[in-house]
Write a protein that holds these residues in place. Structure first.
Motif, PDB file in Angstrom:
ATOM      1  N   ARG A  93     -11.668   5.529   4.300  1.00  0.00           N
ATOM      2  CA  ARG A  93     -12.598   6.269   3.436  1.00  0.00           C
ATOM      3  C   ARG A  93     -11.841   6.834   2.244  1.00  0.00           C
ATOM      4  O   ARG A  93     -10.853   7.544   2.399  1.00  0.00           O
ATOM      5  CB  ARG A  93     -13.269   7.402   4.198  1.00  0.00           C
ATOM      6  N   LEU A  94     -12.336   6.520   1.054  1.00  0.00           N
ATOM      7  CA  LEU A  94     -11.622   6.896  -0.163  1.00  0.00           C
ATOM      8  C   LEU A  94     -12.543   7.605  -1.152  1.00  0.00           C
ATOM      9  O   LEU A  94     -13.752   7.410  -1.141  1.00  0.00           O
ATOM     10  CB  LEU A  94     -11.059   5.638  -0.850  1.00  0.00           C
ATOM     11  N   HIS A  95     -11.937   8.413  -2.000  1.00  0.00           N
ATOM     12  CA  HIS A  95     -12.708   9.036  -3.074  1.00  0.00           C
ATOM     13  C   HIS A  95     -13.005   8.030  -4.183  1.00  0.00           C
ATOM     14  O   HIS A  95     -13.930   8.215  -4.969  1.00  0.00           O
ATOM     15  CB  HIS A  95     -11.934  10.208  -3.688  1.00  0.00           C
ATOM     16  N   LEU A 145       0.873  -1.176   0.000  1.00  0.00           N
ATOM     17  CA  LEU A 145       0.000   0.000   0.000  1.00  0.00           C
ATOM     18  C   LEU A 145       0.905   1.218   0.000  1.00  0.00           C
ATOM     19  O   LEU A 145       1.857   1.281   0.785  1.00  0.00           O
ATOM     20  CB  LEU A 145      -0.865  -0.010   1.278  1.00  0.00           C
ATOM     21  N   ASP A 146       0.638   2.175  -0.882  1.00  0.00           N
ATOM     22  CA  ASP A 146       1.541   3.314  -1.030  1.00  0.00           C
ATOM     23  C   ASP A 146       0.763   4.624  -0.946  1.00  0.00           C
ATOM     24  O   ASP A 146       0.262   5.136  -1.942  1.00  0.00           O
ATOM     25  CB  ASP A 146       2.275   3.199  -2.381  1.00  0.00           C
ATOM     26  N   GLY A 147       0.658   5.128   0.270  1.00  0.00           N
ATOM     27  CA  GLY A 147      -0.113   6.347   0.494  1.00  0.00           C
ATOM     28  C   GLY A 147       0.547   7.578  -0.099  1.00  0.00           C
ATOM     29  O   GLY A 147      -0.136   8.462  -0.613  1.00  0.00           O
ATOM     30  N   LEU A 197     -19.508  -6.731  -1.278  1.00  0.00           N
ATOM     31  CA  LEU A 197     -18.190  -6.661  -0.650  1.00  0.00           C
ATOM     32  C   LEU A 197     -17.550  -5.334  -1.033  1.00  0.00           C
ATOM     33  O   LEU A 197     -17.328  -5.052  -2.209  1.00  0.00           O
ATOM     34  CB  LEU A 197     -17.305  -7.830  -1.107  1.00  0.00           C
ATOM     35  N   ALA A 198     -17.309  -4.511  -0.025  1.00  0.00           N
ATOM     36  CA  ALA A 198     -16.654  -3.225  -0.258  1.00  0.00           C
ATOM     37  C   ALA A 198     -15.161  -3.436   0.001  1.00  0.00           C
ATOM     38  O   ALA A 198     -14.748  -3.652   1.130  1.00  0.00           O
ATOM     39  CB  ALA A 198     -17.217  -2.159   0.676  1.00  0.00           C
ATOM     40  N   THR A 199     -14.393  -3.407  -1.085  1.00  0.00           N
ATOM     41  CA  THR A 199     -13.024  -3.908  -0.967  1.00  0.00           C
ATOM     42  C   THR A 199     -12.095  -3.181   0.000  1.00  0.00           C
ATOM     43  O   THR A 199     -11.359  -3.856   0.717  1.00  0.00           O
ATOM     44  CB  THR A 199     -12.331  -3.960  -2.336  1.00  0.00           C
ATOM     45  N   PRO A 200     -12.084  -1.854   0.046  1.00  0.00           N
ATOM     46  CA  PRO A 200     -11.006  -1.264   0.840  1.00  0.00           C
ATOM     47  C   PRO A 200     -11.062  -1.663   2.301  1.00  0.00           C
ATOM     48  O   PRO A 200     -10.040  -2.026   2.890  1.00  0.00           O
ATOM     49  CB  PRO A 200     -11.201   0.244   0.662  1.00  0.00           C
ATOM     50  N   ARG A 201     -12.252  -1.607   2.884  1.00  0.00           N
ATOM     51  CA  ARG A 201     -12.330  -1.896   4.317  1.00  0.00           C
ATOM     52  C   ARG A 201     -12.166  -3.382   4.602  1.00  0.00           C
ATOM     53  O   ARG A 201     -11.631  -3.761   5.641  1.00  0.00           O
ATOM     54  CB  ARG A 201     -13.646  -1.377   4.883  1.00  0.00           C
ATOM     55  N   VAL A 202     -12.635  -4.214   3.686  1.00  0.00           N
ATOM     56  CA  VAL A 202     -12.445  -5.652   3.892  1.00  0.00           C
ATOM     57  C   VAL A 202     -10.965  -5.987   3.699  1.00  0.00           C
ATOM     58  O   VAL A 202     -10.405  -6.803   4.427  1.00  0.00           O
ATOM     59  CB  VAL A 202     -13.341  -6.477   2.944  1.00  0.00           C
ATOM     60  N   TRP A 203     -10.343  -5.325   2.730  1.00  0.00           N
ATOM     61  CA  TRP A 203      -8.898  -5.477   2.535  1.00  0.00           C
ATOM     62  C   TRP A 203      -8.176  -5.144   3.837  1.00  0.00           C
ATOM     63  O   TRP A 203      -7.314  -5.896   4.311  1.00  0.00           O
ATOM     64  CB  TRP A 203      -8.461  -4.534   1.410  1.00  0.00           C
ATOM     65  N   ALA A 204      -8.573  -4.013   4.430  1.00  0.00           N
ATOM     66  CA  ALA A 204      -7.936  -3.577   5.678  1.00  0.00           C
ATOM     67  C   ALA A 204      -8.130  -4.620   6.779  1.00  0.00           C
ATOM     68  O   ALA A 204      -7.186  -4.962   7.507  1.00  0.00           O
ATOM     69  CB  ALA A 204      -8.524  -2.231   6.124  1.00  0.00           C
ATOM     70  N   ALA A 205      -9.343  -5.149   6.880  1.00  0.00           N
ATOM     71  CA  ALA A 205      -9.635  -6.125   7.931  1.00  0.00           C
ATOM     72  C   ALA A 205      -8.836  -7.406   7.718  1.00  0.00           C
ATOM     73  O   ALA A 205      -8.289  -7.981   8.661  1.00  0.00           O
ATOM     74  CB  ALA A 205     -11.138  -6.435   7.954  1.00  0.00           C
ATOM     75  N   PHE A 213      -6.997   8.801  -1.546  1.00  0.00           N
ATOM     76  CA  PHE A 213      -6.854   7.894  -2.680  1.00  0.00           C
ATOM     77  C   PHE A 213      -5.841   6.844  -2.278  1.00  0.00           C
ATOM     78  O   PHE A 213      -5.075   7.046  -1.329  1.00  0.00           O
ATOM     79  CB  PHE A 213      -6.361   8.630  -3.933  1.00  0.00           C
ATOM     80  N   ALA A 214      -5.854   5.722  -2.968  1.00  0.00           N
ATOM     81  CA  ALA A 214      -4.952   4.644  -2.577  1.00  0.00           C
ATOM     82  C   ALA A 214      -4.240   4.076  -3.788  1.00  0.00           C
ATOM     83  O   ALA A 214      -4.791   4.041  -4.883  1.00  0.00           O
ATOM     84  CB  ALA A 214      -5.726   3.530  -1.870  1.00  0.00           C
TER      85      ALA A 214
END
Length: 430
Positions: free
Chosen positions: A279-281, A154-156, A388-396, A167-168
């Motif tokens: 939370r992402l755009h 992950l590259d913020g 399935l909302a990917t970013p938050r599930v990815w995080a989990a 953005f991610a």
RNA sequence: GGAGGGAUGGCAGAGCGGCCGAAUGCGAAGCUCUUGAAAAGCUUUGGGAUGCAAGUCCCCGUGGGUUCAAAUCCCACUCCCUCCGCCA
């Protein structure tokens, strides 16, 4: 939009139901006055039109019988009537516009058995699965953004360089995990939902009718040179599919799923609660949508909740089901359950899915109807939920997979989809 | 981006300013006939507003205009199709 007839026929009950959602009675009151006014004008216009039609027909008859002299005075009379009619029609249109304007500000009615309450503090946790606080004691947990940067998945910084905050950029195994999650979700539902790949740009008309574009909702991104909008959720495209259509009763329920990118402006500053992938755009999501008969709405809702929970079960994530109280319901929903996954890295419950029973609120505006076999057309009821909302599930997944050596072990169900078992730090021995 | 053509009911396709919510064909539903099916015949078959109902009113891509009267005439817009250009 709710049915404006409710304001004429069941005013008190409707005001009471809206009050549970925190709606000031002045709003339905104003709508009721406008609805009454519109009805008066409709009747007036129709009787004038009847007169005009009769007169015009009479003139036609006289002309055919070559009785010009009799037609002339009538013609003059009708000219005068026509201008009166025109004025009345203009007034009626205005009344209709005024009514629409107010109606569009009235939210959907909450289902009667939705718990009372004003805010998220009054929401009700229906059940909690696989969560035991003791499981998280006695060792350190790391938020996913730290894990992500450390493992270089992950590259913020570069995301900010490209596009700014919220953005991610996912890299390497991080990208594979995201791709695996979406494939997993689509596979789970392949037998019960028809997979759709819709356009991600939709017309103003389509996004408006789904209720995702209102005077005070500016969530969606708009293209500068074309009358098109980036979808804030796949729901917009899926609900748009059958706008202005009349489906057969035998074709219901329709169940659709779509894997799409979602774009949201998320006006309001980035901050603590938006770090990492919270939370992402722009994010990726598998969305589920159903259209059904009104009487099947509750059963479809229950099964939709179960469907949305299935990926979390498979991934072995602790989650809870929360029923939103009346005051916290979204604008167009009659009932909402949120699925929240526990995030050990930030020690918070993160909403990963929201399942809504929308009843006929969206289909009224979008005119999505069905033909009863017994006769007559009705509005369909709609439901939507995140598959399935990917970013938050990815995080989990990343936070829960954290091992003592700093690497991340993926849940077994995800392994065949992601093609990896463990994400290690670059250069560490394998 | 350039040039042309089109938009009418589930589909196809007619439609002189008044008798057109709209011919005809196909499709679909019901009935008759038949042991059953096919064929044939008969009937039905768009949406909406208003009203207890009978009825009345509106809708021929959308919005304006002309007219006593518009699917039909005029204007603007949108969308679709064909050809050329560009292009993953």
């Amino acid at each position: 939009m709710i049915d404006s007839k409710l304001l004429l026929d069941q005013y008190d009950a409707t005001v009471r139901r809206l009050a549970r959602k925190g709606v000031d009675p002045a709003l339905p009151g104003e709508a009721r006055q406008l609805a009454i006014r519109r009805l008066e004008l409709v009747r007036q216009v129709e009787s004038l039109r009847q007169e005009r039609n009769a007169g015009a027909t009479r003139i036609g008859e006289l002309m055919r019988e070559k009785r010009q002299d009799e037609a002339e005075p009538l013609r003059a009379e009708m000219g005068e009537l026509s201008s009166r009619l025109e004025a009345a029609e203009a007034e009626m249109r205005l009344a209709q516009d005024d009514l629409d304007d107010v109606m569009s500000r009235i939210p959907n009615l909450p289902a009667d058995d939705v718990p009372d309450g004003r805010s998220d503090a009054d929401n009700v946790v229906l059940r909690t699965e696989r969560y035991d606080p003791d499981d998280y004691k006695g060792r350190d947990w790391e938020p996913h953004w730290d894990i992500g940067e450390r493992l270089e998945i992950l590259d913020g910084k570069r995301a900010a360089k490209l596009s700014g905050a919220m953005f991610a950029v996912l890299k390497g195994d991080g990208a594979r995990v995201l791709r695996g999650l979406t494939a997993l979700a689509l596979d789970i539902h392949r037998d019960s939902y028809e997979e759709i790949i819709p356009p991600h740009l939709v017309r103003t008309e389509v996004i408006t009718k789904t209720g995702h574009l209102t005077k005070f909702d500016t969530q969606a991104y708009r293209l500068r040179d074309d009358e098109l909008w980036l979808i804030p959720t796949g729901e917009v495209a899926l609900m748009g599919l059958h706008q202005e259509e009349i489906l057969n009763e035998a074709d219901l329920p329709r169940r659709y799923m779509a894997y799409t990118v979602c774009w949201r402006r998320e006006a309001g500053a980035a901050g603590k609660e938006t770090r990492g992938l919270q939370r992402l755009h722009e994010f990726h999501k598998v969305e589920l949508v159903k259209l059904c008969r009104p009487e099947d709405g509750d059963a479809e809702f229950e099964s939709l909740v179960a469907d949305a929970a299935r990926p979390l079960e498979m991934l072995g994530l602790p989650y809870r089901v929360v029923e939103l109280c009346a005051g916290d319901l979204t604008f167009s929903a009659a009932r909402v359950y949120d699925l929240e996954v526990y995030s050990p890295g930030v020690d918070r419950w993160l909403e990963v899915a929201s399942i809504s029973l929308v009843t006929d609120f969206q289909s009224r505006r979008g005119q999505i109807r069905f033909r009863r076999e017994a006769g007559g057309n009705e509005l369909v009821h709609a439901l939507n939920g995140s598959g399935l909302a990917t970013p938050r599930v990815w995080a989990a997944v990343v936070e829960h997979g954290l091992q003592l050596d700093g690497s991340v072990r993926l849940p077994p169900a995800l392994v065949p989809y992601a093609g990896i078992e463990v994400i290690k730090e670059k250069g560490s021995p394998s």
